[in-house]
Design a protein around this motif. Structure first.
Motif, PDB file in Angstrom:
ATOM      1  N   UNK A 520      87.265  47.196  18.134  1.00 12.54           N
ATOM      2  CA  UNK A 520      86.032  46.735  17.496  1.00 12.54           C
ATOM      3  C   UNK A 520      84.936  46.542  18.530  1.00 12.54           C
ATOM      4  N   UNK A 521      83.883  45.843  18.122  1.00 14.80           N
ATOM      5  CA  UNK A 521      82.747  45.638  19.008  1.00 14.80           C
ATOM      6  C   UNK A 521      82.952  44.512  19.977  1.00 14.80           C
ATOM      7  N   UNK A 522      83.371  43.365  19.467  1.00 12.49           N
ATOM      8  CA  UNK A 522      83.642  42.245  20.358  1.00 12.49           C
ATOM      9  C   UNK A 522      84.451  41.176  19.639  1.00 12.49           C
ATOM     10  N   UNK A 523      85.175  40.430  20.438  1.00 13.66           N
ATOM     11  CA  UNK A 523      85.927  39.272  19.978  1.00 13.66           C
ATOM     12  C   UNK A 523      86.307  38.444  21.184  1.00 13.66           C
ATOM     13  N   UNK A 524      86.280  37.129  21.030  1.00 11.86           N
ATOM     14  CA  UNK A 524      86.552  36.239  22.157  1.00 11.86           C
ATOM     15  C   UNK A 524      88.036  36.286  22.498  1.00 11.86           C
ATOM     16  N   UNK A 563      71.314  48.198  22.755  1.00 17.35           N
ATOM     17  CA  UNK A 563      70.761  49.231  23.644  1.00 17.35           C
ATOM     18  C   UNK A 563      71.896  49.952  24.379  1.00 17.35           C
ATOM     19  N   UNK A 564      72.329  51.103  23.880  1.00 15.38           N
ATOM     20  CA  UNK A 564      73.485  51.804  24.464  1.00 15.38           C
ATOM     21  C   UNK A 564      73.344  52.165  25.932  1.00 15.38           C
ATOM     22  N   UNK A 565      72.128  52.400  26.432  1.00 15.25           N
ATOM     23  CA  UNK A 565      71.984  52.779  27.837  1.00 15.25           C
ATOM     24  C   UNK A 565      72.540  51.707  28.763  1.00 15.25           C
ATOM     25  N   UNK A 566      72.508  50.450  28.361  1.00 13.44           N
ATOM     26  CA  UNK A 566      73.057  49.378  29.184  1.00 13.44           C
ATOM     27  C   UNK A 566      74.578  49.560  29.366  1.00 13.44           C
ATOM     28  N   UNK A 621      82.072  53.574  22.947  1.00 14.51           N
ATOM     29  CA  UNK A 621      81.412  54.576  22.111  1.00 14.51           C
ATOM     30  C   UNK A 621      79.905  54.607  22.398  1.00 14.51           C
ATOM     31  N   UNK A 622      79.308  53.428  22.539  1.00 17.08           N
ATOM     32  CA  UNK A 622      77.877  53.364  22.840  1.00 17.08           C
ATOM     33  C   UNK A 622      77.561  54.073  24.157  1.00 17.08           C
ATOM     34  N   UNK A 623      78.389  53.846  25.164  1.00 20.56           N
ATOM     35  CA  UNK A 623      78.148  54.447  26.474  1.00 20.56           C
ATOM     36  C   UNK A 623      78.242  55.968  26.404  1.00 20.56           C
ATOM     37  N   UNK A 624      79.253  56.472  25.691  1.00 19.59           N
ATOM     38  CA  UNK A 624      79.400  57.929  25.564  1.00 19.59           C
ATOM     39  C   UNK A 624      78.226  58.510  24.782  1.00 19.59           C
ATOM     40  N   UNK A 625      77.791  57.822  23.732  1.00 15.63           N
ATOM     41  CA  UNK A 625      76.642  58.298  22.960  1.00 15.63           C
ATOM     42  C   UNK A 625      75.394  58.366  23.837  1.00 15.63           C
ATOM     43  N   UNK A 626      75.166  57.337  24.620  1.00 12.40           N
ATOM     44  CA  UNK A 626      73.993  57.335  25.500  1.00 12.40           C
ATOM     45  C   UNK A 626      74.069  58.463  26.512  1.00 12.40           C
ATOM     46  N   UNK A 627      75.256  58.732  27.035  1.00 10.04           N
ATOM     47  CA  UNK A 627      75.409  59.810  28.015  1.00 10.04           C
ATOM     48  C   UNK A 627      75.036  61.159  27.422  1.00 10.04           C
ATOM     49  N   UNK A 628      75.282  61.348  26.117  1.00 11.24           N
ATOM     50  CA  UNK A 628      74.966  62.626  25.473  1.00 11.24           C
ATOM     51  C   UNK A 628      73.555  62.637  24.891  1.00 11.24           C
ATOM     52  N   UNK A 629      72.809  61.548  25.085  1.00 15.19           N
ATOM     53  CA  UNK A 629      71.434  61.484  24.593  1.00 15.19           C
ATOM     54  C   UNK A 629      71.282  60.906  23.204  1.00 15.19           C
ATOM     55  N   UNK A 630      72.364  60.434  22.604  1.00 18.43           N
ATOM     56  CA  UNK A 630      72.301  59.851  21.262  1.00 18.43           C
ATOM     57  C   UNK A 630      71.984  58.362  21.357  1.00 18.43           C
ATOM     58  N   UNK A 638      73.765  48.509  13.385  1.00 17.82           N
ATOM     59  CA  UNK A 638      75.052  48.312  14.050  1.00 17.82           C
ATOM     60  C   UNK A 638      75.987  49.487  13.790  1.00 17.82           C
ATOM     61  N   UNK A 639      76.540  50.059  14.873  1.00 19.23           N
ATOM     62  CA  UNK A 639      77.481  51.164  14.752  1.00 19.23           C
ATOM     63  C   UNK A 639      76.853  52.538  14.683  1.00 19.23           C
ATOM     64  N   UNK A 640      75.532  52.634  14.807  1.00 19.36           N
ATOM     65  CA  UNK A 640      74.872  53.933  14.666  1.00 19.36           C
ATOM     66  C   UNK A 640      75.377  54.937  15.696  1.00 19.36           C
ATOM     67  N   UNK A 641      75.507  54.508  16.945  1.00 18.60           N
ATOM     68  CA  UNK A 641      75.916  55.440  18.007  1.00 18.60           C
ATOM     69  C   UNK A 641      77.295  56.014  17.717  1.00 18.60           C
ATOM     70  N   UNK A 642      78.235  55.155  17.340  1.00 19.50           N
ATOM     71  CA  UNK A 642      79.576  55.624  17.030  1.00 19.50           C
ATOM     72  C   UNK A 642      79.610  56.549  15.833  1.00 19.50           C
ATOM     73  N   UNK A 643      78.828  56.238  14.815  1.00 23.49           N
ATOM     74  CA  UNK A 643      78.783  57.081  13.622  1.00 23.49           C
ATOM     75  C   UNK A 643      78.226  58.466  13.945  1.00 23.49           C
TER      76      UNK A 643
END
Length: 775
Positions: A520-524, A563-566, A621-630, A638-643
């Motif tokens: 998932x995205x996050x959990x403590x 912000x996926x670039x982060x 998923x966010x990091x990979x999307x940012x690497x490909x320019x998405x 929420x979840x746009x990059x992965x989708x």
């Protein structure tokens, strides 16, 4: 007729489950008439109680028919039989008024218009011809109009509408399908529909026709549906769809669609037999379908390869769609991230800047209900949002929970729901939304009070997420003080695991033990870091972390979610060290990151300032999307990059091989992310299209998860539960399921509650109950 010398005996029959508001009492009355039995039936807080007298053979026949011929919307959880205290009795069988008592019966979800009522509104000779509030015991509003139990008219927002003589005659006739249909109404005595301009004027003419004419002309309208306002526009009008997105500030998220019938949907999407059953079911949920055939307006589905279609779910929607030539966009009637509007005055005030008119009525929506969203894939049906048509039908648990303490579970922060655990019934609320939005949080608190009052429920335990900043956890602490209940913190990913195990049909009791893959995205986490790519081992009472995605910093905390670039900076830093820019030559990424002033993030990461460690699969998923320019700069939802990665990868999977990706932890190879990012960056340098990179990423992650479980040893459990919001990705869910099944493991997937945080409260509830029992 029973002869004078025939032996008569009496039975007291308790029927529990979803048996109120579904025509169960007239069903029993008809059975008693068929079998010449005497006695009575009534509703109370626990369900339906039947006292019946007759010959032993006919009583046995009654019990058999109760089980095999129940009303279409009924769900029988238990039938308990005892000897009647009164002696043998003759006479009629009567339906008595409802009685109060301890509330243990479930609330039936709102259901789509049944075929009989649809025939009524289409028949010019019927007195309900074109009446948009037609219903019977087999369909219509339930939770959306309910104030309290028992489910009688006085308990609903229909109390203000006095029945005319004709409706009263139907309501009082046990042989009529509208017998005790609480929302029963007609044009003479029921709610009124009208069309209204944003200036508050009501033009002359049929309201449905007026609305249809405007939709055909490209006008944006608000329509008051079953659970709140919706916003409608012609789905074939690209300019109107673009204007709706601009006004609603919804640039990229897919828009829901409504079609007149299955034939119309098949013009635009592939519909399998099983998908057609989902579409036509009483829930009438939005079903995600593969695009095919004719093309709708640009912008309806955004950048994605699926349409979300639903069929009309009320007479009003049927009447409107019958006047139109094609599908409409039908999205939530709300401002930005606020809950959808339910009140007429609030809708006028808050939606007038988005819509150009209102199709409105005067039946109050007591409880807000969004549209449910489901999908069918190789692993079976998946509920992505559980709301109208599905909630709040209780989830039946293992019989071992019959003696469990009463638990209120508060859920998470996003896609929020809560759960009341009452014996073997887990009453999971409808989807509520993001609690960081103030109106949504207010609605969440109101609904909890409503459910507690509705079910006369006083919690002994209140289960909350371990995250110290979750608003749900803070409110749970307040409620624990109010009710004198024990507060039980539950680890986020253990709750995901337990939610999957608790679903009826998985066959694992509280003592069961298995693996779980929770993404998932996050959990403590239990170590004070943020988890999100976990392999757990255990069961309902406990879970141990046995493997996980390698943790990397989350620079900027919540900002990194938007912000996926982060996340790309964090993963490149983890893969190559502080000098990661030297590895990006020929990719264009170094220049893009320079424009974002990534050097500031480099310092945050190196100093450990506002950069908590995270093993989140969502952020990977966010990091990979940012690497490909998405979604490089930010995600619009929420979840746009992965989708977007999923949509790109879908047609490419069969021709690709996965990147070398591995998990960390016992039972798995500790390889870090270096080989993975080295291979991905090399592909970027070589100009490989984003679709192929995404496919290789998906396959690599599937391989990594399977390998982590394969290394667990021969004595390891043979069952694996899959949970967490990242498993909304059908490529991942199907791929991991297929791979683990081929390795000889039994795979459990969510089918009755959402895999995302919408199912979290169920897991919290069962964990709290089991841990209490084992103290």
């Amino acid at each position: 007729m029973t002869g004078a010398g025939t032996i008569r005996t009496g039975k007291l029959i308790r029927v529990s489950g979803l048996v109120q508001g579904v025509g169960f009492r007239p069903f029993v009355w008809q059975l008693a008439a068929e079998l010449d039995l005497s006695g009575h039936v009534f509703n109370d807080g626990a369900g339906v109680l039947i006292e019946v007298h007759g010959s032993p053979e006919k009583l046995a026949s009654l019990l058999d028919r109760l089980r095999t011929r129940k009303p279409v919307l009924a769900r029988i959880d238990a039938i308990d039989v005892a000897e009647a205290d009164t002696g043998p009795r003759r006479g009629d069988f009567r339906i008595l008024e409802s009685r109060k008592g301890t509330i243990r019966t479930g609330v039936v979800p709102d259901t789509a218009t049944c075929p009989d009522c649809l025939a009524d509104i289409r028949n010019p000779a019927d007195r309900r011809y074109r009446y948009p509030f037609t219903n019977c015991t087999h369909c219509g509003p339930r939770l959306s109009i309910l104030r309290h139990i028992p489910y009688d008219r006085a308990s609903t927002s229909m109390a203000m509408f006095g029945m005319c003589a004709a409706c009263r005659a139907e309501y009082d006739d046990p042989a009529d399908r509208r017998f005790h249909a609480q929302p029963v109404a007609c044009p003479v005595c029921g709610p009124r529909l009208w069309f209204e301009t944003v200036e508050g004027e009501e033009p002359e003419g049929d309201p449905v026709n007026l609305a249809a004419e405007r939709l055909k002309a490209g006008v944006i309208l608000a329509v008051k549906g079953l659970g709140g306002f919706q916003i409608a526009v012609d789905a074939n009008n690209a300019e109107a769809v673009a204007e709706l997105r601009r006004r609603k500030q919804r640039p990229g998220k897919p828009l829901a669609l409504m079609a007149r019938d299955l034939g119309q949907i098949r013009r635009f999407a592939h519909v399998s037999g099983a998908e057609s059953e989902l579409l036509a079911s009483p829930a009438a949920a939005i079903v995600l379908l593969e695009q095919s055939g004719e093309v709708l307006a640009d912008g309806v589905a955004g950048a994605f390869d699926r349409f979300g279609f639903m069929l009309p779910n009320t007479p009003l929607h049927h009447l409107l769609m019958a006047e139109l030539d094609g599908p409409i966009v039908l999205t939530s009637g709300n401002l930005s991230d606020n809950p959808q509007e339910t009140d007429n005055a609030a809708a006028r005030r808050n939606l007038s800047g988005i819509v150009d008119g209102f199709l409105m009525h005067d039946r109050e929506v007591v409880n807000r209900l969004d549209d449910s969203v489901v999908r069918l894939d190789r692993a079976g049906p998946a509920i992505l949002r559980r709301a109208r048509g599905l909630a709040p039908a209780p989830v039946r648990l293992d019989a071992s929970f019959e003696t469990a303490p009463k638990v209120l579970a508060m859920g998470g922060e996003l896609k929020s729901t809560f759960c009341l655990l009452d014996g073997a019934n887990a009453i999971l609320s409808q989807h509520i939304g993001d609690l960081q939005n103030a109106p949504t949080f207010a609605d969440y608190k109101r609904l909890i009070d409503f459910y507690l009052d509705l079910h006369q429920f006083r919690p002994e335990l209140i289960a909350v997420d371990c995250h110290p900043q979750f608003l749900s956890a803070g409110h749970g602490a307040q409620l624990a003080r109010r009710y004198g209940a024990a507060l039980v913190p539950v680890q986020h990913h253990h709750a995901h695991m337990a939610a999957c195990l608790a679903e009826q049909g998985h066959g694992l009791s509280a003592a069961g033990r298995c693996f779980a893959v929770v993404l998932d995205g996050l959990g403590w986490g239990t170590d004070g870091t943020i988890w999100g790519g976990e392999v757990l081992a255990g069961g309902l009472s406990h879970a141990d972390r046995v493997a996980h995605l390698p943790p990397v910093p989350l620079p900027g905390g919540a900002a990194a979610i938007r912000e996926p670039w982060r996340n790309l900076v964090a993963h490149l830093h983890a893969a190559f060290g502080p000098g990661y820019r030297a590895h990006l030559e020929g990719t264009g990424l170094a220049a893009a990151l320079e424009e974002k002033q990534a050097a500031v993030l480099d310092q945050m990461i190196q100093r450990g300032v506002n950069a908590p460690m995270s093993s989140s699969a969502g952020r990977l998923f966010d990091a990979v999307a940012a690497a490909t320019g998405l979604c490089f700069d930010r995600q619009s939802f929420e979840g746009e990059a992965g989708m977007r990665l999923e949509s790109l990868a879908r047609p490419m999977l069969a021709a690709e091989e996965g990147y070398p990706l591995a998990l960390s932890g016992s039972g798995a190879t500790v390889a870090g992310v270096d080989p993975f990012w080295s291979a991905l960056v090399a592909d970027l340098r070589g100009g490989l299209p984003a679709a192929q990179i995404s496919a290789r990423f998906h396959l690599g992650l599937i391989d990594a998860l399977a390998s982590a479980l394969a290394g667990a040893g021969a004595a390891a459990p043979d069952t694996v539960a899959l949970s967490g919001g990242v498993f909304q990705n059908v490529l991942l869910r199907d791929g991991v399921t297929a791979r683990l099944t081929s390795d000889g493991l039994r795979v459990l997937n969510h089918t009755r509650v959402p895999v995302n945080d919408g199912g979290l409260a169920l897991g919290q509830a069962v964990i709290a109950a089991v841990q209490r029992d084992r103290r």
